[in-house]
Write an enzyme that holds these catalytic residues in place. Sequence first.
Site, PDB file in Angstrom:
ATOM      1  N   ARG A 161     -33.375 -26.771   1.058  1.00  0.00           N
ATOM      2  CA  ARG A 161     -32.246 -26.910   1.964  1.00  0.00           C
ATOM      3  C   ARG A 161     -31.977 -28.364   2.356  1.00  0.00           C
ATOM      4  O   ARG A 161     -30.856 -28.856   2.249  1.00  0.00           O
ATOM      5  CB  ARG A 161     -32.487 -26.114   3.266  1.00  0.00           C
ATOM      6  N   THR A 162     -33.008 -29.047   2.867  1.00  0.00           N
ATOM      7  CA  THR A 162     -32.798 -30.380   3.431  1.00  0.00           C
ATOM      8  C   THR A 162     -32.313 -31.355   2.359  1.00  0.00           C
ATOM      9  O   THR A 162     -31.391 -32.142   2.580  1.00  0.00           O
ATOM     10  CB  THR A 162     -34.110 -30.877   4.069  1.00  0.00           C
TER      11      THR A 162
HETATM   12  N1   CP Z   1     -35.698 -26.048   6.671  1.00  0.00           N
HETATM   13  C1   CP Z   1     -36.197 -26.863   5.719  1.00  0.00           C
HETATM   14  O1   CP Z   1     -36.634 -27.987   5.976  1.00  0.00           O
HETATM   15  O2   CP Z   1     -36.165 -26.338   4.450  1.00  0.00           O
HETATM   16  P1   CP Z   1     -36.607 -27.103   3.133  1.00  0.00           P
HETATM   17  O3   CP Z   1     -38.103 -27.291   3.201  1.00  0.00           O
HETATM   18  O4   CP Z   1     -36.193 -26.214   1.986  1.00  0.00           O
HETATM   19  O5   CP Z   1     -35.914 -28.428   3.092  1.00  0.00           O
END
Ligand code: CP
Length: 308
Positions: A59-60
């Site tokens: 996501r990030t």
């Molecule tokens: N929420 C979050 O940080 O997801 P990721 O680890 O996929 O970036």
Amino acid sequence: MSGLSVKHLLGIKHLTTEDIELIFQTADTFKDVINRPIKKVPSLRDITIANLFFENSTRTKLSFELAEKRLSADVINFSASASSVKKGETLVDTVNNILSMKVDMVVMRHPDAGAGEFLSRHVNAIIVNAGDGAHEHPTQALLDAFSIREKLGSVRGKKVAIIGDILHSRVALSNIFALHKLGAEVMVCGPATLIPKHIRSLNVHVTHDLRSALEWCDVANMLRIQLERQDVQYFPTLREYAQNFGLTGRMLRELDKELIIMHPGPINRGVEITSDVADSPNAIILDQVQNGVAIRMAVLYLLAGRVE
Ligand code: CP
């Protein structure tokens, strides 16, 4: 107020309430932009941004990259697993090599707490912390609070329970700082082994009983068990954890109230949250992801004003 009080975004603890409100107002504008047929603005046309990910992310990483592209920045991506870090290069050497290619801003995720702060003292670029160990994940907390504000009209006076592995969670710490600065009350809930003893000094309520946390709160932020950061066993089995701290559809129906369910992702369906809850109308998990792009556009846009 004309800009942020900080040069880097290293943690929520360094932001003022006015900074957070400015980020939200800017994100409101960018949310309109990304919902238009033409989703791009030229604001960062002259800025080059390096995304340095020394730890896994879905996501990030994608959210920052999309935010940068929506702002028309030039973007380079680096992932530690495919880099010369594997050959023994130090963090400062790696980043200085990247900066010599005329990079203005660095977005960095790193497994060590304080890595972003260290970098900000040793290299000449604007640093955005995309998660440093179990310390802070400031843009996650900003998008979480922005999503609460969007859903409930305001964060002030709301009761937010953060439930799960608090001990290893950078999301929990950044959320506590952000929610307090915005006037919310915070409760943490989880097994005693996964709640750090110092947490009460942050002025949060503590409970080890999921049902009482859910009865108390307006918003439940369900966190993942971070097995990759656990050096010893903190609870007997995942099944037992799910029985005591997993949120189920049945529990939600029994509560019979308009509870908002959040999760920063990645979700472990059937552990901290069952599929029927994750996919229920109460859950705003995908709204959080969508808001993440607007929040990151706002942060990058406001910090880019500090590029020398
Ligand atoms: N929420 C979050 O940080 O997801 P990721 O680890 O996929 O970036």
